[in-house]
Design a protein around this motif. Structure first.
Motif, PDB file in Angstrom:
ATOM      1  N   GLY A   1      17.427  77.322 -13.601  1.00  0.00           N
ATOM      2  CA  GLY A   1      16.223  77.209 -14.817  1.00  0.00           C
ATOM      3  C   GLY A   1      15.755  75.727 -15.019  1.00  0.00           C
ATOM      4  O   GLY A   1      15.483  75.082 -13.348  1.00  0.00           O
ATOM      5  N   GLY A   2      15.032  74.925 -15.215  1.00  0.00           N
ATOM      6  CA  GLY A   2      14.455  73.768 -15.189  1.00  0.00           C
ATOM      7  C   GLY A   2      15.658  73.001 -14.916  1.00  0.00           C
ATOM      8  O   GLY A   2      14.342  71.875 -14.139  1.00  0.00           O
ATOM      9  N   GLU A   3      16.208  72.543 -15.329  1.00  0.00           N
ATOM     10  CA  GLU A   3      16.680  70.945 -14.936  1.00  0.00           C
ATOM     11  C   GLU A   3      17.680  71.184 -14.133  1.00  0.00           C
ATOM     12  O   GLU A   3      17.470  70.440 -13.176  1.00  0.00           O
ATOM     13  CB  GLU A   3      17.799  71.129 -16.224  1.00  0.00           C
ATOM     14  N   ASP A   4      17.673  72.586 -13.187  1.00  0.00           N
ATOM     15  CA  ASP A   4      18.868  72.288 -12.419  1.00  0.00           C
ATOM     16  C   ASP A   4      17.604  72.394 -11.180  1.00  0.00           C
ATOM     17  O   ASP A   4      17.682  71.730 -10.027  1.00  0.00           O
ATOM     18  CB  ASP A   4      19.243  73.625 -12.030  1.00  0.00           C
ATOM     19  N   ARG A   5      16.199  72.778 -11.122  1.00  0.00           N
ATOM     20  CA  ARG A   5      14.796  72.903 -10.281  1.00  0.00           C
ATOM     21  C   ARG A   5      14.658  71.599 -10.590  1.00  0.00           C
ATOM     22  O   ARG A   5      14.168  70.901  -9.188  1.00  0.00           O
ATOM     23  CB  ARG A   5      13.688  73.928 -10.912  1.00  0.00           C
TER      24      ARG A   5
ATOM     25  N   LEU B   1      17.576  62.352 -19.270  1.00  0.00           N
ATOM     26  CA  LEU B   1      18.121  63.334 -20.390  1.00  0.00           C
ATOM     27  C   LEU B   1      16.665  64.373 -20.079  1.00  0.00           C
ATOM     28  O   LEU B   1      15.765  63.921 -20.918  1.00  0.00           O
ATOM     29  CB  LEU B   1      17.968  62.639 -21.905  1.00  0.00           C
ATOM     30  N   HIS B   2      17.467  66.536 -20.226  1.00  0.00           N
ATOM     31  CA  HIS B   2      16.407  66.819 -20.453  1.00  0.00           C
ATOM     32  C   HIS B   2      16.085  67.467 -21.872  1.00  0.00           C
ATOM     33  O   HIS B   2      15.320  68.587 -21.977  1.00  0.00           O
ATOM     34  CB  HIS B   2      16.615  68.203 -19.257  1.00  0.00           C
ATOM     35  N   ASN B   3      17.013  67.307 -22.316  1.00  0.00           N
ATOM     36  CA  ASN B   3      17.430  67.453 -23.862  1.00  0.00           C
ATOM     37  C   ASN B   3      18.039  66.769 -25.033  1.00  0.00           C
ATOM     38  O   ASN B   3      17.523  65.519 -24.369  1.00  0.00           O
ATOM     39  CB  ASN B   3      18.110  69.137 -23.657  1.00  0.00           C
TER      40      ASN B   3
ATOM     41  N   PHE C   1      17.969  55.562 -19.234  1.00  0.00           N
ATOM     42  CA  PHE C   1      17.372  56.525 -19.905  1.00  0.00           C
ATOM     43  C   PHE C   1      15.892  56.518 -19.538  1.00  0.00           C
ATOM     44  O   PHE C   1      15.371  56.164 -18.787  1.00  0.00           O
ATOM     45  CB  PHE C   1      17.738  56.585 -21.214  1.00  0.00           C
ATOM     46  N   VAL C   2      16.262  57.784 -18.487  1.00  0.00           N
ATOM     47  CA  VAL C   2      14.660  58.513 -17.853  1.00  0.00           C
ATOM     48  C   VAL C   2      14.163  59.483 -19.543  1.00  0.00           C
ATOM     49  O   VAL C   2      15.095  60.480 -19.013  1.00  0.00           O
ATOM     50  CB  VAL C   2      14.342  58.928 -16.329  1.00  0.00           C
ATOM     51  N   MET C   3      13.396  59.766 -20.008  1.00  0.00           N
ATOM     52  CA  MET C   3      13.188  60.233 -20.819  1.00  0.00           C
ATOM     53  C   MET C   3      11.701  61.203 -20.110  1.00  0.00           C
ATOM     54  O   MET C   3      11.043  60.722 -19.710  1.00  0.00           O
ATOM     55  CB  MET C   3      13.031  59.773 -22.101  1.00  0.00           C
ATOM     56  N   VAL C   4      11.577  62.627 -20.819  1.00  0.00           N
ATOM     57  CA  VAL C   4      10.468  63.375 -19.933  1.00  0.00           C
ATOM     58  C   VAL C   4       9.035  63.674 -20.411  1.00  0.00           C
ATOM     59  O   VAL C   4       8.127  63.580 -20.180  1.00  0.00           O
ATOM     60  CB  VAL C   4      10.812  64.550 -19.186  1.00  0.00           C
ATOM     61  N   SER C   5       9.146  63.381 -21.793  1.00  0.00           N
ATOM     62  CA  SER C   5       7.895  62.844 -22.703  1.00  0.00           C
ATOM     63  C   SER C   5       8.261  62.109 -24.223  1.00  0.00           C
ATOM     64  O   SER C   5       9.144  61.711 -24.023  1.00  0.00           O
ATOM     65  CB  SER C   5       7.384  64.008 -23.381  1.00  0.00           C
ATOM     66  N   ASP C   6       6.655  61.430 -24.221  1.00  0.00           N
ATOM     67  CA  ASP C   6       7.344  60.471 -25.494  1.00  0.00           C
ATOM     68  C   ASP C   6       7.063  61.411 -26.260  1.00  0.00           C
ATOM     69  O   ASP C   6       8.045  60.507 -27.342  1.00  0.00           O
ATOM     70  CB  ASP C   6       5.311  60.182 -25.646  1.00  0.00           C
ATOM     71  N   ALA C   7       7.090  61.958 -26.798  1.00  0.00           N
ATOM     72  CA  ALA C   7       8.028  63.328 -27.731  1.00  0.00           C
ATOM     73  C   ALA C   7       9.411  63.647 -27.843  1.00  0.00           C
ATOM     74  O   ALA C   7      10.402  62.459 -29.196  1.00  0.00           O
ATOM     75  CB  ALA C   7       7.823  64.430 -27.873  1.00  0.00           C
ATOM     76  N   GLN C   8       9.779  63.392 -26.398  1.00  0.00           N
ATOM     77  CA  GLN C   8      11.366  63.720 -26.679  1.00  0.00           C
ATOM     78  C   GLN C   8      12.217  61.937 -27.295  1.00  0.00           C
ATOM     79  O   GLN C   8      13.024  62.033 -27.714  1.00  0.00           O
ATOM     80  CB  GLN C   8      12.242  64.192 -24.771  1.00  0.00           C
ATOM     81  N   LYS C   9      11.281  60.749 -26.503  1.00  0.00           N
ATOM     82  CA  LYS C   9      11.710  59.468 -26.461  1.00  0.00           C
ATOM     83  C   LYS C   9      11.728  59.536 -28.505  1.00  0.00           C
ATOM     84  O   LYS C   9      12.943  58.925 -28.121  1.00  0.00           O
ATOM     85  CB  LYS C   9      10.848  58.556 -26.136  1.00  0.00           C
TER      86      LYS C   9
END
Length: 393
Positions: free
Chosen positions: A15-19, A108-110, A175-183
Motif C-alpha cells: 500500500g501507499g504508506e508502506d511504499r 502522518l499518512h492518514n 509532524f510531517v503532513m503530506v498536503s495542506d488539506a491534511q494539515k
C-alpha cells in the motif's frame, strides 16, 4: 547523522504508506546516512485471543516499548522518524523515545489520530463527528473500523487515551503532513497540535526510464477498486463516452469492474500489475483519472504519473486537489459530479494543445516538487531542526 525509522507494515503489503516508508529509507541510505529500521508486520487476528491481544496492544504495547528502548540503546539514533504505529507498535514507542530523549519526527499518512477508519468517511460522506467527542462513541456506534463496533472499540480507545494523555504534544517534536488539506483537517480535529510543529512535505517517487511525451489514446485508473475511490462514478461516465479506459487494481468492486469490461468494449480491466508494468501503462496514457469521493491525504499515483509526463484528472478534494493545478498539470473535477467529469475528459480528449501543455507541466511539477533530491533536502532540514530544537517555519 543516525536515523531510526519506525513502521508497522499493513496486512496487505504494497500500500501507499508502506511504499513511502520503503522509499524514504532507501533514499537516505543511498544518500550515505546511517539508517536503521524498527518494524513489525500486521498479520491480522487468527482467533479471538489474537483479536483481544491486538486490541490491548493498540492502546499501549509494552513489548514494543521494551524493544524500542533496546533498539535505541544499541543504535543510538540522533533522530527517530515514525511512519505508522497502528495497530501493533502503538504510541508506546513514542514514550520509549521520550524516555531516551531522542527527538521524534512523525509522518502522518492518514487521519488515524482522530478517526477510527483513518479516512474521515462514513457511508461515502465526509464525517468528522468524532472531533467533538472526548471518547469517540460515534465511531463505535457506526462500526467505523472494519465495519464492526467490537473491532472499533480498541481503536476508539487509542484515540481517546492518547488525546487525554496529550501524547502527540508531549512525544513528537515534528509532524510531517503530506498536503495542506491534511494539515487543515488535522488542526481542526481537537488534537491540540501546535501549527509550529507541523511541516508539510509531499511524498516522492524515484525517476524512471519510462518518460514519454508520446501518448496513446486511453485514460487510466490505478488504485483500490472501492466506492470511496469513485469507481462506480467512473464506470458510469465511461458507459456514455467512446474513450478507452483501462483499470488496474484490486478491491471489493472488482466484480462490478469485470462486468463493465465484459459489457463495454471501451473498458478494459487489467487486474493487479507489477509497479514496472503500471509505470509503463502510465507513461503511455493520455491521463490518469482519479474521481475520489474522500479527503485523501495525498496521491502517490498522481506524482508517479507526473514523473512520466502524464497529466491527471482528479476530484478537487483533499490531497489530490492540492497536487493538481487546474489547467497547469491536470484538470480538477467536482467530487461526485458525473457531468463535470465527462466534460473534463472530453475537453482533454479533443484539445491536443491543452494536453501537451498539461503533459509538459506535469513533468515539471515532478522535477520541482516530487523528486528524490527535493525530498531528501526537505527531510534533512526537518531532522536538523528537531535535533537543534528549532520550530517549523
Amino acid at each position: 547523522m543516525r536515523v531510526l525509522f519506525v513502521h508497522n507494515y499493513y496486512k496487505n503489503l504494497g500500500g501507499g504508506e508502506d511504499r513511502v516508508f520503503d522509499l524514504e529509507v532507501s533514499l537516505l541510505q543511498e544518500s550515505g546516512l546511517d539508517v536503521d529500521v524498527f518494524v513489525t508486520r500486521n498479520h491480522g487476528a487468527k482467533n479471538a485471543f489474537d483479536l483481544v491481544k491486538i486490541g490491548f496492544n493498540t492502546l499501549f504495547c509494552y513489548q514494543a516499548y521494551s524493544d524500542m528502548l533496546e533498539r535505541i540503546r544499541l543504535f543510538k539514533p540522533d533522530v527517530i522518524h515514525v511512519h505508522n504505529l497502528f495497530p501493533q507498535l502503538s504510541p508506546a514507542v513514542l514514550y520509549a523515545a521520550k524516555k531516551c530523549r531522542v527527538p521524534v519526527v512523525m509522518t502522518l499518512h492518514n487521519y488515524r489520530l482522530s478517526c477510527a477508519n483513518a479516512v474521515m468517511l462514513r457511508e461515502n460522506t465526509f464525517c468528522n463527528q468524532c472531533n467533538s467527542e472526548a471518547f469517540p462513541l460515534s465511531a463505535i456506534k457506526y462500526g467505523c473500523y472494519m465495519g464492526s463496533p467490537v473491532a472499533t472499540v480498541p481503536v476508539a480507545g487509542m484515540i481517546a487515551l492518547h488525546r487525554y494523555l496529550k501524547t502527540w504534544q508531549k512525544c513528537v517534536a515534528r509532524f510531517v503532513m503530506v498536503s495542506d488539506a491534511q494539515k487543515q483537517l488535522l488542526l481542526e480535529a481537537n488534537l491540540g497540535l501546535d501549527p509550529q510543529k507541523i511541516t508539510v512535505k509531499p511524498n516522492f517517487v524515484f525517476d524512471t526510464e519510462e518518460l514519454s511525451y508520446s501518448k496513446d489514446n486511453y485514460f487510466l485508473f490505478v488504485g483500490n477498486l472501492a466506492q470511496h475511490k469513485g469507481v462506480p462514478l467512473l464506470l458510469e461516465v465511461f458507459q456514455n463516452v467512446q474513450y478507452p479506459l483501462k483499470l488496474i487494481g484490486l478491491g471489493e468492486l472488482q466484480p462490478l469492474v469485470e462486468q463493465a469490461a465484459t459489457e463495454n468494449p471501451h473498458i478494459e480491466y487489467l487486474g493487479y500489475q507489477s509497479p514496472e508494468i503500471v509505470r509503463a501503462f502510465m507513461a503511455k496514457a493520455k491521463a490518469i483519472v482519479l474521481p475520489s469521493l474522500c479527503y485523501e491525504t495525498f496521491g502517490m499515483v498522481i506524482i508517479e504519473a507526473f514523473s512520466v509526463a502524464t497529466p491527471a484528472v482528479v476530484s478537487n478534494i483533499g490531497g489530490p486537489g492540492c497536487i493538481v493545478q487546474e489547467g497547469n498539470n491536470g484538470l480538477l473535477v467536482e467530487p461526485g459530479n458525473a457531468d463535470d467529469l465527462k466534460a473534463k475528459l472530453t475537453q482533454l480528449w479533443n484539445d491536443q494543445d491543452l494536453h501537451q501543455t498539461l503533459s509538459r507541466n506535469a513533468r515539471l511539477s515532478y522535477e520541482r516538487q516530487y523528486s528524490p533530491q527535493e525530498n531528501r533536502d526537505q527531510l534533512m532540514r526537518i531532522y536538523h531542526e528537531v535535533i537543534s530544537g528549532s520550530s517549523s517555519t
